[in-house]
Each structure stands twice: as structure tokens, then as C-alpha cells.
Design a protein around this motif. Structure first.
Motif, short mmCIF file in Angstrom:
data_model
loop_
_atom_site.label_atom_id
_atom_site.label_comp_id
_atom_site.label_asym_id
_atom_site.label_seq_id
_atom_site.Cartn_x
_atom_site.Cartn_y
_atom_site.Cartn_z
N GLU A 84 -3.65 18.76 -28.69
CA GLU A 84 -4.83 19.34 -29.19
C GLU A 84 -4.27 20.24 -30.50
O GLU A 84 -5.24 20.05 -31.30
CB GLU A 84 -4.65 20.32 -28.55
CG GLU A 84 -5.51 20.48 -26.87
CD GLU A 84 -5.69 21.57 -25.85
OE1 GLU A 84 -5.23 22.84 -26.32
OE2 GLU A 84 -5.69 21.41 -24.22
N SER A 85 -3.44 20.42 -30.74
CA SER A 85 -3.32 20.39 -32.35
C SER A 85 -3.02 19.40 -33.15
O SER A 85 -4.30 19.97 -34.12
CB SER A 85 -1.64 21.19 -32.35
OG SER A 85 -1.33 21.16 -33.47
N VAL A 86 -3.21 18.40 -32.86
CA VAL A 86 -3.86 17.29 -34.18
C VAL A 86 -4.68 17.45 -34.01
O VAL A 86 -5.79 17.02 -35.35
CB VAL A 86 -2.46 16.08 -33.22
CG1 VAL A 86 -3.21 14.92 -34.10
CG2 VAL A 86 -1.31 15.84 -33.76
N ASP A 87 -5.42 17.26 -32.67
CA ASP A 87 -6.68 16.85 -33.25
C ASP A 87 -7.10 17.69 -33.82
O ASP A 87 -8.21 17.89 -34.79
CB ASP A 87 -7.50 16.97 -31.56
CG ASP A 87 -7.01 15.50 -30.65
OD1 ASP A 87 -6.68 14.76 -30.71
OD2 ASP A 87 -7.43 15.88 -30.02
N LYS A 88 -6.87 19.22 -33.82
CA LYS A 88 -8.03 20.47 -34.58
C LYS A 88 -7.48 20.21 -35.73
O LYS A 88 -8.42 20.83 -37.14
CB LYS A 88 -7.00 21.66 -33.84
CG LYS A 88 -7.94 21.92 -33.05
CD LYS A 88 -6.95 23.66 -32.11
CE LYS A 88 -7.46 24.54 -30.92
NZ LYS A 88 -7.06 25.62 -30.45
N ALA A 89 -6.22 19.64 -36.34
CA ALA A 89 -5.47 19.81 -38.11
C ALA A 89 -6.25 18.44 -38.11
O ALA A 89 -7.21 17.98 -39.28
CB ALA A 89 -4.30 19.06 -37.95
N GLN A 90 -6.61 16.88 -37.29
CA GLN A 90 -7.76 16.11 -38.06
C GLN A 90 -9.29 16.61 -37.97
O GLN A 90 -10.19 16.69 -39.05
CB GLN A 90 -7.62 14.80 -36.82
CG GLN A 90 -6.67 14.51 -37.20
CD GLN A 90 -6.04 13.09 -35.94
OE1 GLN A 90 -6.86 13.08 -35.08
NE2 GLN A 90 -5.17 12.39 -36.00
N ALA A 91 -9.57 17.67 -37.12
CA ALA A 91 -11.22 18.63 -37.07
C ALA A 91 -11.00 18.74 -38.65
O ALA A 91 -12.01 18.76 -38.97
CB ALA A 91 -11.42 18.29 -36.05
N ALA A 92 -9.89 19.97 -38.99
CA ALA A 92 -10.31 20.64 -39.83
C ALA A 92 -10.19 19.84 -41.46
O ALA A 92 -10.17 19.94 -42.65
CB ALA A 92 -9.24 21.19 -40.25
N ARG A 93 -10.08 18.48 -41.76
CA ARG A 93 -9.36 18.11 -42.46
C ARG A 93 -10.88 17.00 -42.78
O ARG A 93 -10.32 16.13 -43.70
CB ARG A 93 -8.30 17.22 -42.86
CG ARG A 93 -6.73 18.03 -42.57
CD ARG A 93 -5.50 16.99 -42.89
NE ARG A 93 -5.37 16.08 -41.83
CZ ARG A 93 -4.63 16.03 -40.55
NH1 ARG A 93 -3.76 17.02 -40.61
NH2 ARG A 93 -4.29 15.21 -40.52
N GLY A 94 -11.57 16.92 -41.90
CA GLY A 94 -13.15 15.77 -41.56
C GLY A 94 -12.16 14.51 -41.32
O GLY A 94 -12.61 13.68 -42.07
#
Length: 150
Positions: free
Chosen positions: A108-118
Motif C-alpha cells: 500500500e505504501s509503494v502504491d501511494k508513493a507511485q500514485a503521488a509521483r504519477g
């Protein structure tokens, strides 16, 4: 050439220990080892004092400051002196909490970070197949031996 060295012999854990001593010119002045003074504003000093005052407690009584280990140890000592049965050990209170699946939390943390970076899903490509030594490559390789000329 070996320089003479002053030493001190002292008792050690496996016999005698030999400690090398320093010559006077090898000893640093302690004043040079002290850290440099740092200039502080009056506001910084006031904030530091306010923080110390806020964290200071005048009364150190209460449940959180009770030494349960020493109390239990005294109970055991008294029971042994009297010849009584030893008191039962109390089990610590289990704090209710939420068990977390670490792999799920990490994903979930990786997914959030990827979403924040687009970024979207990462492209995963297969590595190229390794060539084997016996596979024909179309090139002739010499064996390193010279062939006699005809």
C-alpha cells in the motif's frame, strides 16, 4: 629502527597486560578537544527553558512510576523466608491492538508513493535469454591451435 616506548604492566583478565604510554609531546591539550561555542539567540534559550519546564514533573508518584519488579521480588523473598509457597507470576496485560500484515502495508505504501509521483504499474520485462556455450552462433571460433598450411 624501533623507537623506545614507555609501558605499564598491569594485572589483566588473562594474566598481565602491557599498556603503552604516551610521551608528553604525544598528548593533546584538552582545551583543543572541546567543541566550539555556538552563539544562541535569547529566543532559542527561552524556548529551551520552556521545553524543559513543560517536560518537568514535580510529583513522581502514581501508577506509571511504581516499581512492580521490586515489589514482586520482595514478595518472593518474604515467601521464601517464611517457607510459604511462592506467589504466582502475573501475566502482563495484553493491549488490544490491530495486527498488521507487513507485506500488505508495504505494498500500500509503494502504491501511494507511485500514485503521488504519477507512476502506474511498473513495467516488468523478462531478462534476455542467456547464450549457452554449445549454442551455434553462426561464427567459426578457432581453437587456438595453428593448422598446418597445405
Amino acid at each position: 629502527m624501533a623507537w623506545p616506548r614507555a609501558a605499564r604492566s598491569a594485572p589483566g583478565s588473562w594474566g598481565r597486560d602491557l599498556h603503552g604510554l604516551l610521551w608528553p609531546d604525544e598528548i593533546r591539550d584538552p582545551a583543543t578537544a572541546a567543541p566550539a561555542t555556538v552563539p544562541l539567540d535569547d529566543d532559542e534559550v527561552d524556548e529551551a527553558l520552556a521545553l524543559v519546564d513543560a517536560m518537568t514533573r514535580d510529583d513522581l508518584t502514581g501508577q506509571e512510576f511504581t516499581d512492580h519488579y521490586t515489589e514482586a521480588l520482595h514478595e518472593v523473598i518474604e515467601a521464601k523466608q517464611k517457607g510459604d509457597r511462592l506467589p504466582e507470576a502475573t501475566t502482563p496485560d495484553v493491549r488490544p491492538g490491530q495486527l498488521v500484515d507487513l507485506m500488505t502495508a508495504l505494498q500500500e505504501s509503494v502504491d501511494k508513493a507511485q500514485a503521488a509521483r504519477g507512476e502506474g504499474e511498473a513495467d516488468v520485462r523478462e531478462p534476455p535469454a542467456k547464450k549457452t556455450a554449445n549454442a551455434p552462433s553462426g561464427k567459426q571460433v578457432s581453437s587456438g591451435k595453428a593448422r598446418p598450411r597445405a
